[in-house]
Design a protein around this motif. Structure first.
Motif, PDB file in Angstrom:
ATOM      1  N   LEU A 167       0.824  -1.204   0.000  1.00 12.57           N
ATOM      2  CA  LEU A 167       0.000   0.000   0.000  1.00 12.57           C
ATOM      3  C   LEU A 167       0.858   1.253   0.000  1.00 12.57           C
ATOM      4  CD1 LEU A 167      -2.904  -0.863   2.477  1.00 12.57           C
ATOM      5  CD2 LEU A 167      -2.912  -0.915  -0.016  1.00 12.57           C
ATOM      6  N   ASP A 168       1.958   1.228   0.752  1.00 12.22           N
ATOM      7  CA  ASP A 168       2.850   2.379   0.793  1.00 12.22           C
ATOM      8  C   ASP A 168       3.429   2.661  -0.593  1.00 12.22           C
ATOM      9  OD1 ASP A 168       2.377   2.539   3.486  1.00 12.22           O
ATOM     10  OD2 ASP A 168       4.201   1.458   4.057  1.00 12.22           O
ATOM     11  N   ALA A 169       3.792   1.595  -1.295  1.00 11.34           N
ATOM     12  CA  ALA A 169       4.346   1.767  -2.637  1.00 11.34           C
ATOM     13  C   ALA A 169       3.291   2.279  -3.606  1.00 11.34           C
ATOM     14  CB  ALA A 169       4.931   0.443  -3.121  1.00 11.34           C
ATOM     15  N   LEU A 170       2.096   1.699  -3.526  1.00 15.54           N
ATOM     16  CA  LEU A 170       1.024   2.147  -4.410  1.00 15.54           C
ATOM     17  C   LEU A 170       0.632   3.591  -4.132  1.00 15.54           C
ATOM     18  CD1 LEU A 170      -1.273  -1.019  -4.435  1.00 15.54           C
ATOM     19  CD2 LEU A 170       0.203  -0.202  -6.274  1.00 15.54           C
ATOM     20  N   ALA A 171       0.777   4.026  -2.872  1.00 17.63           N
ATOM     21  CA  ALA A 171       0.457   5.412  -2.528  1.00 17.63           C
ATOM     22  C   ALA A 171       1.383   6.397  -3.222  1.00 17.63           C
ATOM     23  CB  ALA A 171       0.538   5.603  -1.012  1.00 17.63           C
ATOM     24  N   ARG A 172       2.559   5.928  -3.601  1.00 17.18           N
ATOM     25  CA  ARG A 172       3.512   6.784  -4.314  1.00 17.18           C
ATOM     26  C   ARG A 172       3.262   6.761  -5.818  1.00 17.18           C
ATOM     27  NH1 ARG A 172       7.242   4.074  -0.609  1.00 17.18           N
ATOM     28  NH2 ARG A 172       7.939   2.713  -2.305  1.00 17.18           N
ATOM     29  N   SER A 173       2.190   6.092  -6.229  1.00 17.16           N
ATOM     30  CA  SER A 173       1.933   5.924  -7.663  1.00 17.16           C
ATOM     31  C   SER A 173       0.539   6.395  -8.043  1.00 17.16           C
ATOM     32  CB  SER A 173       2.111   4.449  -8.043  1.00 17.16           C
ATOM     33  OG  SER A 173       3.382   3.995  -7.665  1.00 17.16           O
ATOM     34  N   GLY A 174       0.209   7.591  -7.642  1.00 15.12           N
ATOM     35  CA  GLY A 174      -1.062   8.179  -8.046  1.00 15.12           C
ATOM     36  C   GLY A 174      -2.251   7.500  -7.401  1.00 15.12           C
ATOM     37  N   THR A 175      -3.189   7.079  -8.228  1.00 18.89           N
ATOM     38  CA  THR A 175      -4.463   6.546  -7.723  1.00 18.89           C
ATOM     39  C   THR A 175      -4.450   5.021  -7.584  1.00 18.89           C
ATOM     40  OG1 THR A 175      -5.365   6.357  -9.962  1.00 18.89           O
ATOM     41  CG2 THR A 175      -5.722   8.441  -8.793  1.00 18.89           C
ATOM     42  N   TYR A 176      -3.304   4.382  -7.751  1.00 15.09           N
ATOM     43  CA  TYR A 176      -3.271   2.921  -7.705  1.00 15.09           C
ATOM     44  C   TYR A 176      -3.697   2.375  -6.348  1.00 15.09           C
ATOM     45  CZ  TYR A 176      -1.106   2.442 -12.279  1.00 15.09           C
ATOM     46  OH  TYR A 176      -0.861   2.458 -13.626  1.00 15.09           O
ATOM     47  N   GLN A 177      -3.341   3.070  -5.271  1.00 16.22           N
ATOM     48  CA  GLN A 177      -3.724   2.596  -3.944  1.00 16.22           C
ATOM     49  C   GLN A 177      -5.247   2.586  -3.801  1.00 16.22           C
ATOM     50  OE1 GLN A 177      -3.051   5.045  -0.439  1.00 16.22           O
ATOM     51  NE2 GLN A 177      -2.258   3.272   0.672  1.00 16.22           N
ATOM     52  N   GLU A 178      -5.893   3.680  -4.246  1.00 16.58           N
ATOM     53  CA  GLU A 178      -7.346   3.740  -4.168  1.00 16.58           C
ATOM     54  C   GLU A 178      -7.993   2.675  -5.049  1.00 16.58           C
ATOM     55  OE1 GLU A 178      -5.373   6.284  -4.611  1.00 16.58           O
ATOM     56  OE2 GLU A 178      -5.678   7.503  -2.803  1.00 16.58           O
ATOM     57  N   THR A 179      -7.382   2.432  -6.212  1.00 14.84           N
ATOM     58  CA  THR A 179      -7.912   1.407  -7.109  1.00 14.84           C
ATOM     59  C   THR A 179      -7.814   0.026  -6.469  1.00 14.84           C
ATOM     60  OG1 THR A 179      -7.239   2.722  -9.024  1.00 14.84           O
ATOM     61  CG2 THR A 179      -7.699   0.382  -9.408  1.00 14.84           C
ATOM     62  N   PHE A 180      -6.684  -0.235  -5.833  1.00 19.56           N
ATOM     63  CA  PHE A 180      -6.486  -1.521  -5.158  1.00 19.56           C
ATOM     64  C   PHE A 180      -7.504  -1.693  -4.030  1.00 19.56           C
ATOM     65  CE2 PHE A 180      -4.546  -3.980  -1.703  1.00 19.56           C
ATOM     66  CZ  PHE A 180      -4.248  -5.172  -2.366  1.00 19.56           C
ATOM     67  N   ALA A 181      -7.629  -0.680  -3.195  1.00 20.06           N
ATOM     68  CA  ALA A 181      -8.569  -0.749  -2.073  1.00 20.06           C
ATOM     69  C   ALA A 181     -10.012  -0.847  -2.568  1.00 20.06           C
ATOM     70  CB  ALA A 181      -8.399   0.468  -1.175  1.00 20.06           C
ATOM     71  N   GLY A 182     -10.287  -0.190  -3.700  1.00 25.19           N
ATOM     72  CA  GLY A 182     -11.642  -0.206  -4.235  1.00 25.19           C
ATOM     73  C   GLY A 182     -12.070  -1.554  -4.784  1.00 25.19           C
ATOM     74  N   ALA A 183     -11.097  -2.475  -4.976  1.00 25.62           N
ATOM     75  CA  ALA A 183     -11.428  -3.800  -5.472  1.00 25.62           C
ATOM     76  C   ALA A 183     -12.077  -4.657  -4.399  1.00 25.62           C
ATOM     77  CB  ALA A 183     -10.166  -4.493  -5.998  1.00 25.62           C
ATOM     78  N   PHE A 184     -12.051  -4.185  -3.139  1.00 24.41           N
ATOM     79  CA  PHE A 184     -12.634  -4.934  -2.030  1.00 24.41           C
ATOM     80  C   PHE A 184     -13.841  -4.175  -1.485  1.00 24.41           C
ATOM     81  CE2 PHE A 184      -8.156  -5.902  -2.272  1.00 24.41           C
ATOM     82  CZ  PHE A 184      -8.115  -7.280  -2.140  1.00 24.41           C
ATOM     83  N   PRO A 185     -14.788  -4.888  -0.881  1.00 29.10           N
ATOM     84  CA  PRO A 185     -15.933  -4.207  -0.263  1.00 29.10           C
ATOM     85  C   PRO A 185     -15.478  -3.187   0.773  1.00 29.10           C
ATOM     86  CG  PRO A 185     -16.311  -6.573  -0.389  1.00 29.10           C
ATOM     87  CD  PRO A 185     -14.889  -6.351  -0.801  1.00 29.10           C
ATOM     88  N   ALA A 186     -16.218  -2.105   0.886  1.00 27.25           N
ATOM     89  CA  ALA A 186     -15.844  -1.021   1.802  1.00 27.25           C
ATOM     90  C   ALA A 186     -15.772  -1.495   3.250  1.00 27.25           C
ATOM     91  CB  ALA A 186     -16.838   0.133   1.667  1.00 27.25           C
ATOM     92  N   ALA A 187     -16.492  -2.569   3.573  1.00 28.99           N
ATOM     93  CA  ALA A 187     -16.508  -3.054   4.957  1.00 28.99           C
ATOM     94  C   ALA A 187     -15.209  -3.751   5.350  1.00 28.99           C
ATOM     95  CB  ALA A 187     -17.679  -4.018   5.156  1.00 28.99           C
ATOM     96  N   ILE A 188     -14.364  -4.079   4.368  1.00 27.14           N
ATOM     97  CA  ILE A 188     -13.112  -4.776   4.672  1.00 27.14           C
ATOM     98  C   ILE A 188     -11.998  -3.746   4.871  1.00 27.14           C
ATOM     99  CG2 ILE A 188     -11.434  -6.464   3.881  1.00 27.14           C
ATOM    100  CD1 ILE A 188     -13.581  -7.738   2.206  1.00 27.14           C
ATOM    101  N   PRO A 189     -11.479  -3.613   6.067  1.00 26.81           N
ATOM    102  CA  PRO A 189     -10.410  -2.632   6.327  1.00 26.81           C
ATOM    103  C   PRO A 189      -9.053  -3.165   5.871  1.00 26.81           C
ATOM    104  CG  PRO A 189     -10.960  -3.791   8.352  1.00 26.81           C
ATOM    105  CD  PRO A 189     -11.885  -4.330   7.295  1.00 26.81           C
ATOM    106  N   ILE A 190      -8.781  -3.057   4.583  1.00 24.70           N
ATOM    107  CA  ILE A 190      -7.577  -3.643   4.002  1.00 24.70           C
ATOM    108  C   ILE A 190      -6.294  -3.167   4.696  1.00 24.70           C
ATOM    109  CG2 ILE A 190      -6.193  -3.856   1.911  1.00 24.70           C
ATOM    110  CD1 ILE A 190      -8.705  -5.543   1.938  1.00 24.70           C
TER     111      ILE A 190
END
Length: 509
Positions: A167-190
């Motif tokens: 997640l830290d690495a994806l956070a340095r790459s624009g919206t990839y972190q949000e895209t990754f987190a968005g692949a899971f239901p909002a109820a799952i605290p990834i």
């Protein structure tokens, strides 16, 4: 030989070079060399500029395939662009740009037993996934882990992970972190789940069934286990439960601050009741030869053959013909990461296998030409062939190979000592001669340039065969494709691939 590093190695194989360096690269070469065996049967060091050059060449080739292949549909092109973008993302997030070089060596311990070493000169404090995803120190006792495995262990891996690094690495790459987190239901605290599972993970397969395995990982507060409980029983479930049966008949247990996933109740019983442990026996000295006492990653195999797993997407995860147990470790050193391997082959032999793996992976991409070939003239998809299908001695009205290749063979009557190379048959028609290669299995002797999704070959037994192979069809890919069917031995395959590389270079200039 274990191939947990297989996909990475397939990409790294693009950057293999000798150990020559300009003066400015000498310090990096010396750092790498001190971790290797200079007097082994194999020794090579690669400076970082070679990686960059190879990466740029790979990008040019990929771009050419995507934009200059007229057979690609928009959907196919989008699919290939996705793979290329994923490769760029992984490369940029890896942290390899901070490495000054790498190297490898192999020495023979005894007979066919080999000890190989690889080193990546990457400062421990350098940013990037390679450093950040691993624990900062070596904490896993190598001999203790292997000796504690079940006697019928097929394949095992343990790694000291820091999952939040992703997640830290994806956070340095624009919206990839949000895209990754968005692949899971909002109820799952990834982020919370990943942070909770930092520590030593284990994956163990048992003999006889590739679906018989367990995964064990840290879960000190039971967050993953409790989430599974909520999925099954809802909020009314008993909180004191420590064992669950999932809908797929898998078993999840929580004990001693760790969660264990068993693929079935039978597998759980096997792990829990079988007290027999792996005993290296007479192979002890070989198995643990010059391995570090502690490591950050350990891979172990006693499978004895190539295998695949549905969990791994039916990808081969072992090299074939490992008659002895094999072990691989990755440990942190002052100057970077050291990989040690005890098995029955030198790493050079795996370069060609890695090339085949990459070709196989790319060939699974269904291009538009594949879909066209699935229908015959009547439009019936059931009676048609697929891409990559062998069509022996097939007649093709638009193909001149059946006439030209026997004509090429006549060149040997005039010049029996003809050397391998490219020769002009008629005006504008060239043939590629692979030379006289001694082999019990017929090898390519003469070949013309591929035409469309088809290529024709005159083999050493005098037969002309036509093949269909979709996508960017160069000589290296053709030889790799033929290897999957003909199964040449390693020496012959290397010889053919070396010539194919020369032919491709001539045509790409």
């Amino acid at each position: 030989m274990i191939t947990g590093r297989r996909l990475i190695a397939a990409t790294a194989a693009l950057a293999l070079t000798g150990c020559t360096a300009v003066q400015s690269e000498r310090p990096a070469m010396e750092i790498v060399s001190k971790y290797l065996d200079r007097d082994g049967i194999e020794f090579s060091v690669t400076a970082s500029p070679a990686w960059r050059m190879s990466s740029e060449y790979f990008d040019r080739t990929a771009e050419k395939t995507i934009w200059k292949n007229g057979d690609l549909t928009p959907d196919d092109r989008h699919k290939l662009m996705f793979y290329l973008t994923s490769w760029h993302l992984l490369r940029d997030l890896s942290g390899l740009e901070h490495a000054s070089g790498s190297g490898r060596s192999t020495v023979i311990i005894e007979g066919k037993k080999c000890h190989s070493r690889g080193f990546l000169a990457l400062p421990p404090a350098a940013p990037g996934l390679i450093n950040e995803v691993l624990a900062p120190e070596n904490r896993i006792a190598v001999e203790k882990f292997i000796s504690g495995l079940p006697a019928n262990c097929h394949l095992a891996m343990t790694i000291d992970l820091r999952p939040t690094a992703l997640l830290d690495a994806l956070a340095r790459s624009g919206t990839y972190q949000e895209t990754f987190a968005g692949a899971f239901p909002a109820a799952i605290p990834i982020p919370e789940f990943l942070k909770n599972t930092a520590g030593i993970w284990e994956l163990v397969f048992l003999n006889g069934d590739n679906n018989a395995f367990k995964i064990e990982f840290p879960d000190p507060e039971g967050k993953i286990f409790n989430f599974c409980r909520l999925l099954i029983f809802g909020k009314s479930g008993k909180k004191q439960l420590s064992r669950l049966k999932l809908h797929n008949d898998a078993i999840v247990c929580h004990r001693e601050n760790r969660t264990v996933y068993y693929s079935s109740a039978e597998v759980e019983k096997e792990f829990e009741t079988n007290t027999c442990r792996f005993v290296p026996g007479k192979n002890r000295d070989f198995l643990f030869h010059r391995l570090p006492e502690k490591a950050a990653i350990i891979l172990f195999s006693s499978a004895g053959e190539s295998t695949s797993s549905t969990m791994a997407g039916k990808l081969n995860i072992l090299y074939p013909d490992c008659e002895l147990p094999a072990a691989v470790t990755v440990s942190r050193e002052d100057d970077g990461l050291l990989l040690c391997s005890n098995d029955q082959s030198s790493w050079l032999s795996f370069d060609w296998q890695n090339a085949l793996d990459l070709v196989e992976l790319l060939n699974k991409i269904e291009l538009s030409s594949d879909r066209k070939d699935k229908q015959d003239n009547s439009g019936n998809p059931e009676t048609a062939g697929s891409a990559g299908e062998t069509v022996k001695e097939k007649e093709n009205d638009s193909c001149e190979c059946a006439k030209l290749l026997p004509q090429a063979a006549g060149m040997l009557d005039e010049k029996p000592e003809l050397s391998a190379g490219k020769y002009e048959l008629t005006a504008g028609k060239y043939v590629f001669y692979f030379g006289k290669i001694q082999s019990d299995i017929p090898v390519p002797q003469f070949m013309l340039l591929p035409h469309g999704n088809t290529f024709c070959t005159l083999f050493s037994d005098g037969k002309v065969e036509q093949f269909e192979l979709s996508g960017n069809c160069n000589f290296r890919r053709i030889i790799a494709f033929l290897q999957t069917m003909k199964k040449y031995d390693e020496k012959i395959f290397r010889q053919l691939m070396k010539l194919a590389t020369v032919f491709d270079y001539q045509e790409e200039r």
